[in-house]
Design a protein around this motif. Sequence first.
Motif, PDB file in Angstrom:
ATOM      1  N   LYS A   1       3.694   0.380  -3.254  1.00  0.00           N
ATOM      2  CA  LYS A   1       3.612  -0.841  -2.434  1.00  0.00           C
ATOM      3  C   LYS A   1       2.847  -0.629  -1.134  1.00  0.00           C
ATOM      4  O   LYS A   1       2.250  -1.560  -0.604  1.00  0.00           O
ATOM      5  N   SER A   2       2.929   0.580  -0.577  1.00  0.00           N
ATOM      6  CA  SER A   2       2.279   0.837   0.712  1.00  0.00           C
ATOM      7  C   SER A   2       0.986   1.634   0.530  1.00  0.00           C
ATOM      8  O   SER A   2       0.448   2.196   1.479  1.00  0.00           O
ATOM      9  N   HIS A   3       0.480   1.669  -0.693  1.00  0.00           N
ATOM     10  CA  HIS A   3      -0.745   2.414  -0.993  1.00  0.00           C
ATOM     11  C   HIS A   3      -1.957   1.663  -0.418  1.00  0.00           C
ATOM     12  O   HIS A   3      -2.035   0.447  -0.555  1.00  0.00           O
ATOM     13  N   PRO A   4      -2.904   2.376   0.211  1.00  0.00           N
ATOM     14  CA  PRO A   4      -4.062   1.690   0.804  1.00  0.00           C
ATOM     15  C   PRO A   4      -4.981   1.012  -0.221  1.00  0.00           C
ATOM     16  O   PRO A   4      -5.697   0.082   0.128  1.00  0.00           O
ATOM     17  N   CYS A   5      -4.946   1.491  -1.493  1.00  0.00           N
ATOM     18  CA  CYS A   5      -5.794   0.888  -2.527  1.00  0.00           C
ATOM     19  C   CYS A   5      -4.927   0.003  -3.412  1.00  0.00           C
ATOM     20  O   CYS A   5      -4.014   0.502  -4.065  1.00  0.00           O
ATOM     21  N   PRO A   6      -5.197  -1.295  -3.434  1.00  0.00           N
ATOM     22  CA  PRO A   6      -4.358  -2.176  -4.255  1.00  0.00           C
ATOM     23  C   PRO A   6      -4.481  -1.803  -5.727  1.00  0.00           C
ATOM     24  O   PRO A   6      -5.565  -1.495  -6.211  1.00  0.00           O
TER      25      PRO A   6
ATOM     26  N   GLY B   1      -6.529   8.017  -0.272  1.00  0.00           N
ATOM     27  CA  GLY B   1      -7.156   6.698  -0.168  1.00  0.00           C
ATOM     28  C   GLY B   1      -7.210   6.134   1.248  1.00  0.00           C
ATOM     29  O   GLY B   1      -7.826   5.096   1.479  1.00  0.00           O
ATOM     30  N   GLU B   2      -6.564   6.801   2.205  1.00  0.00           N
ATOM     31  CA  GLU B   2      -6.531   6.304   3.597  1.00  0.00           C
ATOM     32  C   GLU B   2      -7.886   6.523   4.292  1.00  0.00           C
ATOM     33  O   GLU B   2      -8.577   7.502   4.028  1.00  0.00           O
ATOM     34  N   ASP B   3      -8.215   5.608   5.236  1.00  0.00           N
ATOM     35  CA  ASP B   3      -9.465   5.725   5.999  1.00  0.00           C
ATOM     36  C   ASP B   3      -9.562   7.080   6.699  1.00  0.00           C
ATOM     37  O   ASP B   3     -10.625   7.693   6.727  1.00  0.00           O
ATOM     38  N   MET B   4      -8.460   7.515   7.273  1.00  0.00           N
ATOM     39  CA  MET B   4      -8.462   8.748   8.056  1.00  0.00           C
ATOM     40  C   MET B   4      -7.970   9.930   7.230  1.00  0.00           C
ATOM     41  O   MET B   4      -7.169  10.743   7.709  1.00  0.00           O
ATOM     42  N   VAL B   5      -8.454  10.039   6.005  1.00  0.00           N
ATOM     43  CA  VAL B   5      -7.976  11.100   5.107  1.00  0.00           C
ATOM     44  C   VAL B   5      -8.154  12.492   5.733  1.00  0.00           C
ATOM     45  O   VAL B   5      -7.347  13.387   5.499  1.00  0.00           O
ATOM     46  N   GLN B   6      -9.170  12.652   6.590  1.00  0.00           N
ATOM     47  CA  GLN B   6      -9.378  13.984   7.187  1.00  0.00           C
ATOM     48  C   GLN B   6      -8.210  14.411   8.083  1.00  0.00           C
ATOM     49  O   GLN B   6      -8.033  15.602   8.327  1.00  0.00           O
ATOM     50  N   ASN B   7      -7.408  13.450   8.547  1.00  0.00           N
ATOM     51  CA  ASN B   7      -6.210  13.786   9.331  1.00  0.00           C
ATOM     52  C   ASN B   7      -4.991  14.051   8.441  1.00  0.00           C
ATOM     53  O   ASN B   7      -3.918  14.392   8.953  1.00  0.00           O
ATOM     54  N   LEU B   8      -5.164  13.851   7.167  1.00  0.00           N
ATOM     55  CA  LEU B   8      -4.024  13.953   6.241  1.00  0.00           C
ATOM     56  C   LEU B   8      -4.194  15.081   5.226  1.00  0.00           C
ATOM     57  O   LEU B   8      -3.478  15.168   4.234  1.00  0.00           O
TER      58      LEU B   8
ATOM     59  N   CYS C   1       5.306  15.185   5.973  1.00  0.00           N
ATOM     60  CA  CYS C   1       5.352  13.732   5.741  1.00  0.00           C
ATOM     61  C   CYS C   1       5.992  13.010   6.935  1.00  0.00           C
ATOM     62  O   CYS C   1       5.545  11.928   7.326  1.00  0.00           O
ATOM     63  N   GLU C   2       7.030  13.613   7.498  1.00  0.00           N
ATOM     64  CA  GLU C   2       7.732  12.977   8.619  1.00  0.00           C
ATOM     65  C   GLU C   2       6.820  12.824   9.839  1.00  0.00           C
ATOM     66  O   GLU C   2       6.998  11.903  10.642  1.00  0.00           O
ATOM     67  N   ARG C   3       5.844  13.705   9.997  1.00  0.00           N
ATOM     68  CA  ARG C   3       4.892  13.597  11.109  1.00  0.00           C
ATOM     69  C   ARG C   3       4.023  12.341  10.994  1.00  0.00           C
ATOM     70  O   ARG C   3       3.504  11.854  12.002  1.00  0.00           O
TER      71      ARG C   3
ATOM     72  N   HIS D   1       3.151   6.018  10.882  1.00  0.00           N
ATOM     73  CA  HIS D   1       1.861   5.388  10.578  1.00  0.00           C
ATOM     74  C   HIS D   1       1.721   4.981   9.118  1.00  0.00           C
ATOM     75  O   HIS D   1       0.987   4.049   8.802  1.00  0.00           O
ATOM     76  N   HIS D   2       2.362   5.727   8.243  1.00  0.00           N
ATOM     77  CA  HIS D   2       2.179   5.463   6.811  1.00  0.00           C
ATOM     78  C   HIS D   2       3.524   5.375   6.111  1.00  0.00           C
ATOM     79  O   HIS D   2       4.233   6.373   5.994  1.00  0.00           O
ATOM     80  N   GLU D   3       3.823   4.173   5.621  1.00  0.00           N
ATOM     81  CA  GLU D   3       5.081   3.938   4.912  1.00  0.00           C
ATOM     82  C   GLU D   3       5.223   4.885   3.707  1.00  0.00           C
ATOM     83  O   GLU D   3       6.323   5.371   3.428  1.00  0.00           O
ATOM     84  N   HIS D   4       4.097   5.176   3.015  1.00  0.00           N
ATOM     85  CA  HIS D   4       4.199   6.080   1.853  1.00  0.00           C
ATOM     86  C   HIS D   4       4.663   7.472   2.262  1.00  0.00           C
ATOM     87  O   HIS D   4       5.393   8.135   1.524  1.00  0.00           O
TER      88      HIS D   4
END
Lengths: 136, 136, 136, 136
Positions: free
Chosen positions: A9-14, C45-52, C102-104, C108-111
């Motif tokens: 549900k919270s995935h950036p890609c639908p 899939g996040e825009d800021m994948v380089q931070n993840l 993940c907790e960090r 910002h990210h519900e997933h």
Amino acid sequence: MNSLQGILKSHPCPAKMDAGLLAQAAGDLWDCAQACTACADACLGEDMVQNLRRCVRTCLDCADVCTTTGRLVARQTEPDSKLLRGQLEACVAACRACAEECERHASHHEHCRVCGEACRRCEKVCDQLARMVAAA
Amino acid sequence: MNSLQGILKSHPCPAKMDAGLLAQAAGDLWDCAQACTACADACLGEDMVQNLRRCVRTCLDCADVCTTTGRLVARQTEPDSKLLRGQLEACVAACRACAEECERHASHHEHCRVCGEACRRCEKVCDQLARMVAAA
Amino acid sequence: MNSLQGILKSHPCPAKMDAGLLAQAAGDLWDCAQACTACADACLGEDMVQNLRRCVRTCLDCADVCTTTGRLVARQTEPDSKLLRGQLEACVAACRACAEECERHASHHEHCRVCGEACRRCEKVCDQLARMVAAA
Amino acid sequence: MNSLQGILKSHPCPAKMDAGLLAQAAGDLWDCAQACTACADACLGEDMVQNLRRCVRTCLDCADVCTTTGRLVARQTEPDSKLLRGQLEACVAACRACAEECERHASHHEHCRVCGEACRRCEKVCDQLARMVAAA
């Protein structure tokens, strides 16, 4: 609701597919992978294990195929429809072969009966999903 | 000679397929699974990882599919030809998709070039094996 | 009730451990394996994948470790307590490392928030099971 | 040279460990995972499979543990040393348990002899790598 559903549900890609069907497929795949792992092990523990060789083999194969298919279904970023469809069709074949073998032993071994049912559910949902991927 | 070859030679059930091709397929499958695992990880470490999303995804999928296919190919007891053929065909599709994506980045990233070659070798041997299973 | 529970009940070898705890552990392990697979993919899939990057890496590792631990826990025939305990302790370490990362990113990210919770549940039940195996 | 070595050489993140040892460990892990998969299957095909239950079980467990450990070792981006060390130690325990069981059947079954040797090689290299990770 399991964790996967919350994450999808919270995935950036639908999701390109029906989210409800995806979640059901994921659940059935992992249930089947566990069932086949445990049924292979239960058959191995039976007195007449030499009569259950084929059941152990198809359960081990089906557990591996369902685990991999479950991983692919849990991913939404940059999917490849031919790759996904191929694996779903392989999973339908694995679940069918394993269900047929488990059903032969269902009246003697409750674990085979339960495993056969898990395989049939998984076969059905993977077949639905494969058709949906093919049509998309 | 790797351990698998020694084990297949002393297996109580004679292989229904050419032992040399089986051993080559097993080797290429595990080489490809490792290559894809490492290439996904190398792409993740690149500065421009956002341009390599699709490569990470196909590598992760291909690693999972090859690992499972490699396990099935390593087993000889009570094989099911439809199940095995389905998984080999899924593996051909996975290797092809991953090779095509890796080849797009081969001139910029040596790890993608090496991984693409591993995928092409694996695609070819799985295709041969799938045809052999279908004909048997 | 999932299929695994039905199979464990009809297994020819009685479980040496509390059946309820085993079933809970199996469920939490597979939920965590799925969550980590999907969270790695969502981060990709996040825009800021380089931070993840670190989150993707620990999620991929944790997914692999939980999948294997889940398979071991689903088996009851001829268990080896040192082997099982070692893998459960490795799983505690993997879940802890992944939860911390993940907790960090949870705000910002519900997933990541959902995945971190799945990891903490899994860490806890594997720790309980590891102590029980050690004491038996 | 296998594909993994070529990929590790062109990886954007320099390995924190001796590249030669890493490559050897990866090779021994995947050789052992294959050997255990095939030995479990060969035992299942033997006339006296009921005497080989424990060997099938430890081989299946060891195959799963080695596959996961092999995946972790193939990754270099953002490693977590506690997680990696825990899995390597679990792998040492799995290989030791499986080697001890295979060695009991080595004089009767060549596949158990070959598998036991693969487990001992893997046990040794994982122990070396675990110590190196602990010291780093």
